[in-house]
Scaffold this active site. Sequence first.
Site, PDB file in Angstrom:
ATOM      1  N   ASN A 212       0.877  -1.184   0.000  1.00 13.32           N
ATOM      2  CA  ASN A 212       0.000   0.000   0.000  1.00 13.32           C
ATOM      3  C   ASN A 212       0.907   1.224   0.000  1.00 13.32           C
ATOM      4  O   ASN A 212       1.464   1.586   1.038  1.00 13.32           O
ATOM      5  CB  ASN A 212      -0.885  -0.042   1.257  1.00 13.32           C
TER       6      ASN A 212
ATOM      7  N   LYS B 103       0.188   4.287  -0.421  1.00 11.15           N
ATOM      8  CA  LYS B 103      -0.428   5.507   0.127  1.00 11.15           C
ATOM      9  C   LYS B 103      -0.125   6.704  -0.791  1.00 11.15           C
ATOM     10  O   LYS B 103      -0.080   6.535  -1.997  1.00 11.15           O
ATOM     11  CB  LYS B 103       0.046   5.721   1.573  1.00 11.15           C
TER      12      LYS B 103
ATOM     13  N   HIS C 202      -9.419   1.583   4.350  1.00  7.56           N
ATOM     14  CA  HIS C 202      -8.191   1.692   5.139  1.00  7.56           C
ATOM     15  C   HIS C 202      -8.432   2.625   6.323  1.00  7.56           C
ATOM     16  O   HIS C 202      -9.188   3.585   6.225  1.00  7.56           O
ATOM     17  CB  HIS C 202      -7.053   2.230   4.258  1.00  7.56           C
TER      18      HIS C 202
ATOM     19  N   GLU D   8      -6.800   4.966   7.508  1.00  7.30           N
ATOM     20  CA  GLU D   8      -6.556   6.396   7.231  1.00  7.30           C
ATOM     21  C   GLU D   8      -7.768   7.025   6.547  1.00  7.30           C
ATOM     22  O   GLU D   8      -8.072   8.196   6.755  1.00  7.30           O
ATOM     23  CB  GLU D   8      -5.281   6.547   6.381  1.00  7.30           C
TER      24      GLU D   8
ATOM     25  N   GLU E 145      -5.720  -4.572  10.404  1.00  7.30           N
ATOM     26  CA  GLU E 145      -4.674  -3.586  10.659  1.00  7.30           C
ATOM     27  C   GLU E 145      -4.976  -2.828  11.954  1.00  7.30           C
ATOM     28  O   GLU E 145      -5.758  -1.868  11.941  1.00  7.30           O
ATOM     29  CB  GLU E 145      -4.598  -2.589   9.505  1.00  7.30           C
TER      30      GLU E 145
ATOM     31  N   GLY F  86       2.354   2.440  10.694  1.00  7.34           N
ATOM     32  CA  GLY F  86       3.334   3.508  10.528  1.00  7.34           C
ATOM     33  C   GLY F  86       3.998   3.935  11.825  1.00  7.34           C
ATOM     34  O   GLY F  86       4.686   4.951  11.880  1.00  7.34           O
TER      35      GLY F  86
ATOM     36  N   SER G  23       3.209  -2.013  10.381  1.00  3.52           N
ATOM     37  CA  SER G  23       4.656  -2.120  10.632  1.00  3.52           C
ATOM     38  C   SER G  23       5.203  -3.519  10.358  1.00  3.52           C
ATOM     39  O   SER G  23       6.099  -3.994  11.058  1.00  3.52           O
ATOM     40  CB  SER G  23       4.996  -1.659  12.047  1.00  3.52           C
TER      41      SER G  23
HETATM   42  P1  PGA Z   1       2.753   0.367   7.629  1.00  3.72           P
HETATM   43  O1  PGA Z   1       1.316   0.587   6.962  1.00  3.72           O
HETATM   44  O2  PGA Z   1       3.292  -0.925   7.080  1.00  3.72           O
HETATM   45  O3  PGA Z   1       3.572   1.563   7.198  1.00  3.72           O
HETATM   46  O4  PGA Z   1       2.553   0.316   9.099  1.00  3.72           O
HETATM   47  C1  PGA Z   1       0.437  -0.479   6.758  1.00  3.72           C
HETATM   48  C2  PGA Z   1      -0.846   0.044   6.148  1.00  3.72           C
HETATM   49  O5  PGA Z   1      -1.300   1.114   6.546  1.00  3.72           O
HETATM   50  O6  PGA Z   1      -1.423  -0.590   5.239  1.00  3.72           O
END
Ligand code: PGA
Length: 251
Positions: free
Chosen positions: A9, A11, A95, A97, A167, A173, A213
């Site tokens: 992903n 983003k 997601h 976000e 998630e 992140g 992460s």
């Molecule tokens: P990350 O993000 O691996 O940077 O923690 C995962 C995601 O949001 O899909």
Amino acid sequence: MRKITIAGNWKLNKTPSETVALIEALKSEVKDVSTVNMIVCPPFTSLTEAAKILKGINIALGAQNVYWEDAGAFTGEVSAPMLKDAGVSYVIIGHSERRQYFGETNDTVNKRTKKALEHGLSAIVCVGETLEDREAGKTFDVVKDHVTGSLAGLSNDNMTKVIIAYEPVWAIGTGKTATPEQAQEVHQYIREVLKDMFNDDVANNTIIQYGGSMKPENAAELLGQPDIDGGLIGGASLKADAFAAIIKAKA
Ligand code: PGA
């Protein structure tokens, strides 16, 4: 048999030219991988360039959102037929976000998912609790609410094209990963919810990815859990060597 499925992903990262460079680098890193489903999800503006260089390669293309109407006066939205025509076969929906910053709800996630499936796209539907939820002991309640709300009204057949990404928001992140045991516990619970909503086959056959992460150092242990079938990778998917190392962790 659930095949390990690893999706990147990206983003809000990578211009079209940067996309080409990253995919070229990734292609050479994973050219011998055949046992893992690999997906990259760049931003909308990179999709057509990405599709061109992914032709004939076993890395599928995904988008990061889709609207629930096919066309019309919906400024700023992108539809499923547009994505299909651009060479996309997967789409990330709901997601955290989007839920956190863009007002996405179970209802809008559900509408987007239905539209994606109607057009033959596979949906990667994201669910997961916040730190506040976890500390209040509400992890299972929130995850159940996300799964049942986001997948409401889908048929057993529809579910063959749905991937669930668990998630935990507190792990995205942040560098804080759920322990393999914490993740496994929720993945197993998601299968119970799927069994109640659909049936045993759907519960056993749905791919459930972990996200938050995931990196080369922890991928093998997470992917070694019985109910973790892959990963949705943010930060580490922006570097070809790190993403390839995750892909190869169980290949
Ligand atoms: P990350 O993000 O691996 O940077 O923690 C995962 C995601 O949001 O899909």
